[in-house]
Design a protein around this motif. Structure first.
Motif, PDB file in Angstrom:
ATOM      1  N   ASP A 141       0.826  -1.212   0.000  1.00  0.00           N
ATOM      2  CA  ASP A 141       0.000   0.000   0.000  1.00  0.00           C
ATOM      3  C   ASP A 141       0.860   1.263   0.000  1.00  0.00           C
ATOM      4  OD1 ASP A 141      -2.617   1.230   0.096  1.00  0.00           O
ATOM      5  OD2 ASP A 141      -2.178   1.781   2.165  1.00  0.00           O
ATOM      6  N   PRO A 164      -3.944  -3.739  -2.638  1.00  0.00           N
ATOM      7  CA  PRO A 164      -4.235  -2.324  -2.891  1.00  0.00           C
ATOM      8  C   PRO A 164      -3.933  -1.940  -4.333  1.00  0.00           C
ATOM      9  CG  PRO A 164      -2.162  -2.550  -1.715  1.00  0.00           C
ATOM     10  CD  PRO A 164      -2.754  -3.921  -1.781  1.00  0.00           C
ATOM     11  N   ALA A 180     -14.595  -2.195  -8.193  1.00  0.00           N
ATOM     12  CA  ALA A 180     -14.746  -2.272  -6.745  1.00  0.00           C
ATOM     13  C   ALA A 180     -16.177  -2.040  -6.303  1.00  0.00           C
ATOM     14  CB  ALA A 180     -13.834  -1.248  -6.066  1.00  0.00           C
ATOM     15  N   HIS A 251     -18.971  -8.034  -0.865  1.00  0.00           N
ATOM     16  CA  HIS A 251     -18.134  -7.630  -1.987  1.00  0.00           C
ATOM     17  C   HIS A 251     -18.835  -8.057  -3.262  1.00  0.00           C
ATOM     18  CE1 HIS A 251     -14.629  -7.512  -4.678  1.00  0.00           C
ATOM     19  NE2 HIS A 251     -14.027  -6.784  -3.773  1.00  0.00           N
ATOM     20  N   ARG A 266      -8.724  -4.591   9.054  1.00  0.00           N
ATOM     21  CA  ARG A 266      -8.342  -3.505   8.149  1.00  0.00           C
ATOM     22  C   ARG A 266      -6.873  -3.678   7.826  1.00  0.00           C
ATOM     23  NH1 ARG A 266      -8.936   3.062   9.119  1.00  0.00           N
ATOM     24  NH2 ARG A 266      -8.110   3.694   7.081  1.00  0.00           N
ATOM     25  N   THR A 268      -5.170  -2.225   5.132  1.00  0.00           N
ATOM     26  CA  THR A 268      -4.657  -0.896   4.815  1.00  0.00           C
ATOM     27  C   THR A 268      -5.840   0.055   4.830  1.00  0.00           C
ATOM     28  OG1 THR A 268      -5.018  -0.999   2.413  1.00  0.00           O
ATOM     29  CG2 THR A 268      -2.980  -1.994   3.251  1.00  0.00           C
ATOM     30  N   ARG A 269      -5.638   1.325   4.480  1.00  0.00           N
ATOM     31  CA  ARG A 269      -6.736   2.279   4.535  1.00  0.00           C
ATOM     32  C   ARG A 269      -7.832   1.973   3.515  1.00  0.00           C
ATOM     33  NH1 ARG A 269      -2.433   4.807   2.076  1.00  0.00           N
ATOM     34  NH2 ARG A 269      -2.781   5.696  -0.003  1.00  0.00           N
ATOM     35  N   ASN A 270      -7.515   1.179   2.511  1.00  0.00           N
ATOM     36  CA  ASN A 270      -8.513   0.844   1.490  1.00  0.00           C
ATOM     37  C   ASN A 270      -8.723  -0.654   1.317  1.00  0.00           C
ATOM     38  OD1 ASN A 270      -9.191   3.523   0.574  1.00  0.00           O
ATOM     39  ND2 ASN A 270      -7.141   3.618  -0.303  1.00  0.00           N
ATOM     40  N   SER A 271      -8.151  -1.468   2.181  1.00  0.00           N
ATOM     41  CA  SER A 271      -8.261  -2.919   2.064  1.00  0.00           C
ATOM     42  C   SER A 271      -8.780  -3.511   3.364  1.00  0.00           C
ATOM     43  CB  SER A 271      -6.899  -3.526   1.713  1.00  0.00           C
ATOM     44  OG  SER A 271      -6.986  -4.932   1.613  1.00  0.00           O
ATOM     45  N   TYR A 272      -9.966  -4.115   3.293  1.00  0.00           N
ATOM     46  CA  TYR A 272     -10.607  -4.709   4.457  1.00  0.00           C
ATOM     47  C   TYR A 272     -10.929  -6.167   4.178  1.00  0.00           C
ATOM     48  CZ  TYR A 272     -11.513   0.172   5.818  1.00  0.00           C
ATOM     49  OH  TYR A 272     -11.389   1.495   6.140  1.00  0.00           O
ATOM     50  N   SER A 287     -15.577  -4.974   0.724  1.00  0.00           N
ATOM     51  CA  SER A 287     -15.463  -3.732  -0.022  1.00  0.00           C
ATOM     52  C   SER A 287     -15.672  -2.532   0.899  1.00  0.00           C
ATOM     53  CB  SER A 287     -16.502  -3.698  -1.142  1.00  0.00           C
ATOM     54  OG  SER A 287     -16.542  -2.429  -1.735  1.00  0.00           O
ATOM     55  N   LYS A 288     -14.864  -1.498   0.698  1.00  0.00           N
ATOM     56  CA  LYS A 288     -14.997  -0.291   1.501  1.00  0.00           C
ATOM     57  C   LYS A 288     -16.397   0.303   1.371  1.00  0.00           C
ATOM     58  CE  LYS A 288     -12.653   4.111   2.402  1.00  0.00           C
ATOM     59  NZ  LYS A 288     -11.572   5.027   1.956  1.00  0.00           N
TER      60      LYS A 288
END
Length: 300
Positions: A141, A164, A180, A251, A266, A268-272, A287-288
């Motif tokens: 990331d 990411p 996404a 998702h 979590r 990264t900030r965009n990967s959950y 999905s975020k």
């Protein structure tokens, strides 16, 4: 030199993207050689982490990285790479005694030491436990912010949705971007048995037996106690039939049994991801854009 003849033009353009970027390919293993060949002739410095890596087994971890540090002339990078990949406790461990998961992270650490313009990694999460996944995903990331590119290739749909950056499905028919955005689950009548196949045998699962369902390349699979079974129903059809049993469309490509979910991770900030009792260590992608819907539906 490996051939790049199998690559569509759009895939070659992605491999040549400049500046900080992250591009991930879901593809069969035989397409990795053309990806490597195209990068090798791109004129940029590329750090390759292949699925089949070889090592100097008599060396220990720290000595191995310092060898590449001296060759690349990158002072102080060995210690930083050890820390990034969580290998500090294995710095004096002979390479022959490292686990496969540690060897995979060591391969990435070696390229961190070399500091190329482009990182290319095959199956980045292969064999990793939760901590290994976290280390690798956090590092990936952060790569674009350094002005470098990170390109990954994996045969796993689940993995590509955790990585990411941009995601693409690559096969002999061309390149398709994996969006996404989530599709909303339709309302409908639930049933008590879900059909699936193991070879030629037809199985009927209770909804409570199913951990999650995933869709990849037009095919649906059910995950039941760690085993996968082919299902003729689409993910949308399964969503309709299983919603009343506590299944959630986490998702675009995944439907999960929320009764089996133990943790929201979590990476990264965009990967959950959602970690399940019998699920993969890396979890099922979340999905975020679906997080708020999940919070509203399950009141947490």
């Amino acid at each position: 030199m490996e051939s790049s003849a199998a690559l569509p033009h759009a895939a070659r353009e992605l491999l040549l993207k400049g500046g900080g970027c992250a591009v991930n390919f879901e593809c069969a293993p035989e397409l990795c050689a053309p990806l490597r060949a195209e990068l090798a002739r791109s004129g940029r410095s590329v750090g390759f982490v292949r699925a089949d890596e070889g090592f100097y087994d008599r060396m220990d971890t720290a000595a191995y990285l310092r060898l590449f540090e001296r060759m690349a002339g990158t002072r102080g990078m060995a210690d930083a790479a050890l820390a990034a990949m969580g290998l500090e406790d294995a710095r004096r461990t002979p390479l022959r005694r490292l686990t496969p998961a540690q060897r995979r992270r060591l391969s990435i650490a070696r390229e961190i030491v070399r500091a190329p313009e482009v990182f290319y990694i095959e199956e980045p999460l292969a064999g990793q436990d939760a901590e290994g996944c976290r280390r690798i995903l956090e590092w990936m990331d952060g790569v674009p912010s350094t002005g470098r590119c990170c390109i990954a290739a994996t045969a796993s749909t689940r993995t590509v949705y955790l990585l990411p950056g941009e995601r693409y499905h690559l096969d002999g028919n061309g390149l398709e971007r994996l969006e996404a955005a989530e599709e909303s689950a339709a309302q409908g009548t639930a049933v008590e048995k879900i059909p699936a196949k193991a070879g030629e045998t037809l199985l009927l699962f209770n909804p409570s037996d199913i951990d999650f369902a995933e869709s990849a390349s037009g095919r649906t699979a059910l995950s039941v106690r760690g085993e996968e079974y082919a299902c003729a129903l689409t993910l949308e059809e399964l969503s309709v039939r299983l919603e009343r049993y506590g299944f959630f469309r986490c998702h675009r490509s995944y439907l999960v049994n929320m009764q089996k979910v133990q943790e929201v991770v979590r990476w990264t900030r965009n990967s959950y991801a959602l970690r399940l009792e019998n699920g993969p260590e890396s979890g099922v992608p979340l999905s975020k854009g679906r997080i708020d819907a999940m919070r509203r539906q399950y009141r947490f």
